[in-house]
Design an enzyme around this catalytic site. Sequence first.
Site, PDB file in Angstrom:
ATOM      1  N   CYS A   2       0.831  -1.190   0.000  1.00 42.01           N
ATOM      2  CA  CYS A   2       0.000   0.000   0.000  1.00 42.01           C
ATOM      3  C   CYS A   2       0.875   1.254   0.000  1.00 42.01           C
ATOM      4  O   CYS A   2       2.040   1.202   0.369  1.00 42.01           O
ATOM      5  CB  CYS A   2      -0.938   0.079   1.198  1.00 42.01           C
ATOM      6  SG  CYS A   2      -1.869  -1.419   1.480  1.00 42.01           S
ATOM      7  N   ARG A  26       2.835   0.115  -5.343  1.00 42.16           N
ATOM      8  CA  ARG A  26       2.728  -0.625  -4.088  1.00 42.16           C
ATOM      9  C   ARG A  26       1.388  -1.355  -3.967  1.00 42.16           C
ATOM     10  O   ARG A  26       1.134  -2.019  -2.965  1.00 42.16           O
ATOM     11  CB  ARG A  26       2.899   0.327  -2.916  1.00 42.16           C
ATOM     12  CG  ARG A  26       4.235   1.027  -2.909  1.00 42.16           C
ATOM     13  CD  ARG A  26       4.283   2.045  -1.819  1.00 42.16           C
ATOM     14  NE  ARG A  26       4.599   1.432  -0.553  1.00 42.16           N
ATOM     15  CZ  ARG A  26       5.793   1.482   0.012  1.00 42.16           C
ATOM     16  NH1 ARG A  26       6.768   2.120  -0.560  1.00 42.16           N
ATOM     17  NH2 ARG A  26       6.011   0.892   1.160  1.00 42.16           N
ATOM     18  N   TRP A  92      -3.114  -2.621  -1.458  1.00 44.64           N
ATOM     19  CA  TRP A  92      -2.941  -4.016  -1.854  1.00 44.64           C
ATOM     20  C   TRP A  92      -3.521  -4.826  -0.712  1.00 44.64           C
ATOM     21  O   TRP A  92      -3.010  -4.794   0.407  1.00 44.64           O
ATOM     22  CB  TRP A  92      -1.459  -4.336  -2.055  1.00 44.64           C
ATOM     23  CG  TRP A  92      -1.224  -5.700  -2.613  1.00 44.64           C
ATOM     24  CD1 TRP A  92      -1.269  -6.073  -3.920  1.00 44.64           C
ATOM     25  CD2 TRP A  92      -0.869  -6.875  -1.882  1.00 44.64           C
ATOM     26  NE1 TRP A  92      -0.982  -7.401  -4.049  1.00 44.64           N
ATOM     27  CE2 TRP A  92      -0.733  -7.921  -2.810  1.00 44.64           C
ATOM     28  CE3 TRP A  92      -0.666  -7.162  -0.535  1.00 44.64           C
ATOM     29  CZ2 TRP A  92      -0.403  -9.229  -2.442  1.00 44.64           C
ATOM     30  CZ3 TRP A  92      -0.337  -8.451  -0.154  1.00 44.64           C
ATOM     31  CH2 TRP A  92      -0.201  -9.471  -1.114  1.00 44.64           C
ATOM     32  N   ASN A 118      -0.307   1.485   6.142  1.00 44.18           N
ATOM     33  CA  ASN A 118       0.542   0.497   5.450  1.00 44.18           C
ATOM     34  C   ASN A 118       0.985  -0.506   6.479  1.00 44.18           C
ATOM     35  O   ASN A 118       1.426  -0.093   7.548  1.00 44.18           O
ATOM     36  CB  ASN A 118       1.859   1.133   4.977  1.00 44.18           C
ATOM     37  CG  ASN A 118       1.726   1.821   3.676  1.00 44.18           C
ATOM     38  OD1 ASN A 118       0.677   1.797   3.075  1.00 44.18           O
ATOM     39  ND2 ASN A 118       2.799   2.440   3.252  1.00 44.18           N
ATOM     40  N   GLY A 119       0.990  -1.778   6.119  1.00 40.17           N
ATOM     41  CA  GLY A 119       1.498  -2.782   7.058  1.00 40.17           C
ATOM     42  C   GLY A 119       0.391  -3.705   7.520  1.00 40.17           C
ATOM     43  O   GLY A 119      -0.708  -3.732   6.937  1.00 40.17           O
ATOM     44  N   GLU A 490      12.897 -18.164 -14.362  1.00 36.76           N
ATOM     45  CA  GLU A 490      12.519 -16.762 -14.517  1.00 36.76           C
ATOM     46  C   GLU A 490      11.514 -16.601 -15.671  1.00 36.76           C
ATOM     47  O   GLU A 490      10.542 -15.847 -15.570  1.00 36.76           O
ATOM     48  CB  GLU A 490      13.770 -15.890 -14.733  1.00 36.76           C
ATOM     49  CG  GLU A 490      13.515 -14.445 -15.084  1.00 36.76           C
ATOM     50  CD  GLU A 490      12.657 -13.672 -14.073  1.00 36.76           C
ATOM     51  OE1 GLU A 490      12.407 -14.182 -12.966  1.00 36.76           O
ATOM     52  OE2 GLU A 490      12.204 -12.572 -14.434  1.00 36.76           O
ATOM     53  N   LYS A 494       7.725 -15.029 -15.426  1.00 39.41           N
ATOM     54  CA  LYS A 494       7.302 -13.902 -16.261  1.00 39.41           C
ATOM     55  C   LYS A 494       5.996 -14.230 -16.960  1.00 39.41           C
ATOM     56  O   LYS A 494       5.054 -13.463 -16.948  1.00 39.41           O
ATOM     57  CB  LYS A 494       8.403 -13.612 -17.287  1.00 39.41           C
ATOM     58  CG  LYS A 494       8.653 -12.222 -17.636  1.00 39.41           C
ATOM     59  CD  LYS A 494       9.395 -11.381 -16.629  1.00 39.41           C
ATOM     60  CE  LYS A 494       9.126 -11.653 -15.194  1.00 39.41           C
ATOM     61  NZ  LYS A 494       9.944 -11.019 -14.225  1.00 39.41           N
ATOM     62  N   GLU A 497       2.869 -14.662 -14.480  1.00 44.11           N
ATOM     63  CA  GLU A 497       2.354 -13.528 -13.701  1.00 44.11           C
ATOM     64  C   GLU A 497       1.554 -12.535 -14.546  1.00 44.11           C
ATOM     65  O   GLU A 497       0.715 -11.834 -14.014  1.00 44.11           O
ATOM     66  CB  GLU A 497       3.471 -12.818 -12.918  1.00 44.11           C
ATOM     67  CG  GLU A 497       4.422 -11.998 -13.730  1.00 44.11           C
ATOM     68  CD  GLU A 497       5.473 -11.282 -12.858  1.00 44.11           C
ATOM     69  OE1 GLU A 497       5.128 -10.735 -11.815  1.00 44.11           O
ATOM     70  OE2 GLU A 497       6.649 -11.288 -13.265  1.00 44.11           O
ATOM     71  N   HIS A 513      10.800 -37.776 -13.624  1.00 41.72           N
ATOM     72  CA  HIS A 513      10.571 -38.303 -12.275  1.00 41.72           C
ATOM     73  C   HIS A 513       9.185 -37.943 -11.749  1.00 41.72           C
ATOM     74  O   HIS A 513       8.967 -37.963 -10.543  1.00 41.72           O
ATOM     75  CB  HIS A 513      11.663 -37.802 -11.318  1.00 41.72           C
ATOM     76  CG  HIS A 513      13.025 -38.321 -11.679  1.00 41.72           C
ATOM     77  ND1 HIS A 513      13.392 -39.633 -11.481  1.00 41.72           N
ATOM     78  CD2 HIS A 513      14.070 -37.726 -12.286  1.00 41.72           C
ATOM     79  CE1 HIS A 513      14.631 -39.802 -11.920  1.00 41.72           C
ATOM     80  NE2 HIS A 513      15.060 -38.665 -12.427  1.00 41.72           N
ATOM     81  N   LYS A 610       4.076  -3.907  -7.395  1.00 44.00           N
ATOM     82  CA  LYS A 610       5.483  -3.825  -7.778  1.00 44.00           C
ATOM     83  C   LYS A 610       6.389  -4.055  -6.581  1.00 44.00           C
ATOM     84  O   LYS A 610       7.453  -4.631  -6.694  1.00 44.00           O
ATOM     85  CB  LYS A 610       5.736  -2.440  -8.394  1.00 44.00           C
ATOM     86  CG  LYS A 610       7.155  -2.229  -8.900  1.00 44.00           C
ATOM     87  CD  LYS A 610       7.414  -3.076 -10.114  1.00 44.00           C
ATOM     88  CE  LYS A 610       8.821  -2.947 -10.645  1.00 44.00           C
ATOM     89  NZ  LYS A 610       9.190  -4.134 -11.456  1.00 44.00           N
TER      90      LYS A 610
HETATM   91  O1  M6R Z   1      11.742  -5.433  -5.456  1.00 42.22           O
HETATM   92  P1  M6R Z   1      12.229  -6.832  -5.335  1.00 42.22           P
HETATM   93  O2  M6R Z   1      13.256  -7.180  -6.366  1.00 42.22           O
HETATM   94  O3  M6R Z   1      12.708  -7.172  -3.956  1.00 42.22           O
HETATM   95  O4  M6R Z   1      10.964  -7.718  -5.601  1.00 42.22           O
HETATM   96  C1  M6R Z   1      11.009  -9.105  -5.456  1.00 42.22           C
HETATM   97  C2  M6R Z   1       9.867  -9.752  -6.176  1.00 42.22           C
HETATM   98  O5  M6R Z   1       8.657  -9.369  -5.614  1.00 42.22           O
HETATM   99  C3  M6R Z   1       9.856  -9.387  -7.654  1.00 42.22           C
HETATM  100  O6  M6R Z   1      11.079  -9.726  -8.240  1.00 42.22           O
HETATM  101  C4  M6R Z   1       8.738 -10.109  -8.408  1.00 42.22           C
HETATM  102  O7  M6R Z   1       8.933 -11.467  -8.380  1.00 42.22           O
HETATM  103  C5  M6R Z   1       8.687  -9.569  -9.828  1.00 42.22           C
HETATM  104  N1  M6R Z   1       7.740  -8.512  -9.916  1.00 42.22           N
HETATM  105  C6  M6R Z   1       8.338 -10.582 -10.835  1.00 42.22           C
HETATM  106  O8  M6R Z   1       8.368 -10.035 -12.116  1.00 42.22           O
END
Ligand code: M6R
Length: 615
Positions: A2, A26, A92, A118-119, A490, A494, A497, A513, A610
């Site tokens: 947030c 956020r 969020w 926040n929190g 990775e 991508k 998500e 396996h 983010k």
């Molecule tokens: O800001 P950070 O690199 O610490 O964030 C970690 C993850 O939340 C972040 O890498 C997330 O997995 C990505 N948005 C994925 O694309």
Amino acid sequence: MCGIYGYVGSNAISKTLNGIKKLEYRGYDSSGIAFFSDTFKLNNLIKNYNNNVTTFKNGINIIKEQGEISKLEKIINVLNPKSETAIGHTRWATHGKPNIKNAHPHFSENGNWVVVHNGIIENYDELKNGLTSYNFSSSTDTEVVAMMLSKFFNGNVLETIVNVCSKLVGSYAFAILNYKEPNKIFVAKNNSPVVVGYGENFGVVCSDLNSVEQTKSLFILENNQFAVVEKNNVEVFNNKLEKINLKPFKDFNSESENSLGNYKHFMLKEINEIPKAIEKTVVNYNSFEKIKKAIPKSLIKKLKNILIIGCGTAYHAGLIGKKLIEEQCGIKTDVEIASEFRYNNFKPNKNTLAIFVSQSGETADTIKAVKMSKAYGLKTVAITNVKNSSICFEVDYVIHTCAGKEIAVASTKAYNAQITIFYLLKAYINAVLNDQPELVFEESKNLIKIANVIKNNKISEQTKQIALKIKDCKSVYLIGRGLDYYTAMEAGLKLKEISYIHCEAYPAGELKHGTISLIDENKYLFAFVTQEITKEKTISNINEVISRGGKVIVLSQFNINNNDFNEFIALPKIDQLYMPLVAITYMQLISYYVSVALNYNPDKPRSLAKSVTVE
Ligand code: M6R
């Protein structure tokens, strides 16, 4: 998670709205704004907006909307209210669904208090049990705090806030309004970042140092500190209500808002910025002397082990780092997911260097892991893309990725920049251990070459075609060995998500396996074949999938294409050690095109934010 923004001064509403827009990274489940205005009774004006909640109590108005802030903005633009004191929030969801009722700000039942938060208040259930005579209108932990403020009010606003906070367990940054103090915003902080400041005729509060406007004086609040923000003034107190003279924060450089330019989405723009991100990161550390300034030679000389910690994409970058450092420098390197590190009983030895990877530098799990590592007596390094982010204040040393602001939730250019740092770090470690400082410069030349390869690589058409092919499938599997496996992980993250297609990455040899039983003609498999040493074995694994009807898309620089492959992506013929930097760019683009083809917004995938500032 947030974002909080608050402003005392002229045009407080538009200032606050712009402030929370900058914090949308956020979270963007819902947003809301509260402001003082005696004459502006929204409920009468807003009949056309059935869906949104507007409330007016004791001279304070609240407007909230579900979804992105642009929806809230539309209402505010039509109503055009005026105020000199406002607080805003972008959410969020943690407690309660992401709907309007649960959106912040929250009134106390009597309307005397308004809170944005926040929190997470961990003991909110227990506290709520002591508030049985109060009628709650949301499922949030935050509303409990608003009710407590009214329950425990003793005539002194700040004293009441300090008292209520002493009963809370968990993390919070609060911005609070009280109906009797229309020119003040009250702020409290514990384990969630928040800054306060003032300038010529205004005062401001913001949950992110890099999103606050230019001030004359800016203060980063510490845990258990409280602030009263007014036009032209900020006062900070401890929990004994003693005034504290905090030193204003000087090294402040508010990043300008990025614009989309000619791109439709930030994600596409950021993928196109990868070569620049690599170049800029390299230029920052392209000599022994430059890296030495970030991490002293003495530290490298005595190190026995390395521990890399991160979450999501940053964790995947760490895996690449492990492979590079372990195999190229011979130093045992472990990689941990930050949220797991906290709870396993693994105590690294004191000569372990702990490296934390975080694009935002705000990830709560990663920051908690830093604190634990320090408690273990380890030296700590952060690799982060955001200057002055929270992690920078926690660690001993900071290395900056210079990818530029990353706005799309799906991390792309920051990932490439993080890996770039690991190549440079590998070179630096070898330079120190073998007394060959020139290794760093040589490595930087290699990396610049790779940046140019990516820049000149025309991959848009093929990636678009592949995206159209796979967009309707239900499951995608991704395989590779060693570095290729980490790229597959990775790539899978991508794609899933932003397309919401189920994706799973596997070490190529592991499919047989268990998971291979899921393979049939409706499944796609991406196979990464970029390392000579594992090439033949991975090809065998690909054939096993083809035999079971799976559709296979192979990415390789080797001449292994054959008619059984559904698609073959011919990677550029570069030194295979650098393949992780190049191969992922294809998958970043494919993921982007799938998301667009499915009519999703790749920049703001559902349920994500983010920056993940809750554990
Ligand atoms: O800001 P950070 O690199 O610490 O964030 C970690 C993850 O939340 C972040 O890498 C997330 O997995 C990505 N948005 C994925 O694309």
